[in-house]
Design an enzyme around this catalytic site. Structure first.
Site, PDB file in Angstrom:
ATOM      1  N   GLY A   1       0.666  -1.244  -0.280  1.00 52.35           N
ATOM      2  CA  GLY A   1      -0.016   0.212   0.324  1.00 52.35           C
ATOM      3  C   GLY A   1       1.284   1.151   0.245  1.00 52.35           C
ATOM      4  O   GLY A   1       1.738   1.733   0.018  1.00 52.35           O
ATOM      5  N   CYS A   2       0.242   2.305  -0.772  1.00 53.33           N
ATOM      6  CA  CYS A   2       0.707   3.233  -0.727  1.00 53.33           C
ATOM      7  C   CYS A   2       1.401   3.913   0.890  1.00 53.33           C
ATOM      8  O   CYS A   2       3.129   4.430   1.159  1.00 53.33           O
ATOM      9  CB  CYS A   2      -0.015   4.945  -1.116  1.00 53.33           C
ATOM     10  N   PHE A   3       0.544   4.436   1.603  1.00 55.69           N
ATOM     11  CA  PHE A   3       1.491   4.776   3.130  1.00 55.69           C
ATOM     12  C   PHE A   3       2.123   3.834   3.738  1.00 55.69           C
ATOM     13  O   PHE A   3       2.784   3.918   4.523  1.00 55.69           O
ATOM     14  CB  PHE A   3       0.041   4.867   4.542  1.00 55.69           C
TER      15      PHE A   3
END
Length: 320
Positions: free
Chosen positions: A131-133
């Site tokens: 995921g990005c975070f």
């Protein structure tokens, strides 16, 4: 040349993959899959792709060497159940279906954070893109976890509106987003379990992560700040980080303050560390659609195929 299909090509991460792969020297785009926009040219949805890619979106996938799944969370399993994919096809899932439990049929998905799993990614046929975070926070904390130096972590992070996906929501309207910020999913964000799974597998004691994400009034990018307590000199911490990332082409440790614009439109992560007494803050910044999604997916593809890791990813930040 390897043939590629993109499932969910009409979304933000899917269309970003089109932009990257249209210029990749080892790739031929074979199909762009979309149920909702089947029969529409991708350049009609995204005019910036005119002359770059003129493929028509389809709901009938064909056999390819590599397939990217750019679907809403929990939809990748459904798509794989409903469509036949050869065991020889490299599958890279950009959703969260296989990040925690990576088994689907006879496929075992490798967690695709190259900075820690590069050896396992080489030759892989199933990859779960982080995921990005999760990418931004892990890259900020992994050098400390590797030395068993993490205990309780407090992280804040702000993300651009593209992180919410293409579907219109109350909090993505321009009139709501503009000149506004807000916290959301405080301490309950879906990426926390993913982050802790990787950190705890390396740290010799259990890590606690207190994460507060924020919505920003900008389009793309993620900036995180993680606070920990350490009884080490700042110079020793910086040296630890530089040694950990010495061989990584997309991670740079800076000795001065970093800005989001350094990484927007790139596959890079920049890190800056500050310290006051025994309190240490590690800042990290990435482009949520590139290093946080599509760019990292291409990086994982390159590694899996045995190609140069930065092939098709030599991108420059926006600067101004």
């Amino acid at each position: 040349m390897k043939t590629v299909g993109i499932v969910g090509a009409n979304g933000y991460t899917g269309s970003e993959l089109v932009r990257l792969l249209a210029f990749h020297p080892n790739i031929e785009l074979s199909f762009l899959y979309s149920r909702s926009n089947s029969g529409t040219k991708i350049s009609d949805l995204y005019p910036d792709l005119a002359t770059v890619c003129e493929l028509v979106l389809t709901d009938k996938p064909s056999s390819v060497d590599i397939v990217f799944l750019c679907l809403p969370h929990k939809e990748s399993q459904n798509w794989l159940n409903q469509n036949t994919v050869s065991d020889d096809t490299l599958v890279i899932d950009l959703g969260n279906d296989f990040r925690l439990e990576g088994v689907f049929g006879n496929r075992n998905f490798i967690y695709g954070l190259p900075e820690i799993n590069k050896k396992n990614l080489l030759g892989a046929k199933s990859i779960a893109n982080p995921g990005c975070f999760a990418t931004a926070i892990q890259l900020a904390l992994l050098p400390l976890a590797q030395k068993g130096l993490l205990n309780e972590v407090y992280t804040t992070g702000i993300t651009g509106s593209t992180g919410a996906g293409q579907s219109l929501q109350a909090t993505t309207h321009f009139t709501w987003r503009n000149d506004n910020i807000s916290a959301y999913k405080t301490l309950t964000h879906q990426h926390v379990d993913e982050i802790l799974q990787q950190l705890n597998s390396r740290n010799d004691k259990e890590v606690t992560l207190n994460f507060v994400p924020w919505r920003g009034d900008f389009t793309r990018g993620i900036f995180t700040s993680s606070t920990v307590k350490l009884n080490l000199e700042l110079s020793d911490i910086e040296q630890l980080y530089r040694e950990f990332y010495a061989a990584e082409p997309f991670v740079k440790v800076h000795d001065r303050a970093i800005d989001l614009k350094q990484v927007v439109n790139t596959n890079r992560c920049v890190i800056h560390i500050e310290k006051n007494e025994n309190v240490v803050v590690i800042h990290s910044a990435i482009d949520n659609l590139l290093k946080g999604a599509s760019g990292q997916a291409v990086q994982n593809m390159n590694i899996a195929m045995g190609w140069e890791e930065n092939l098709g990813l030599k991108l420059k930040g926006i600067g101004f």
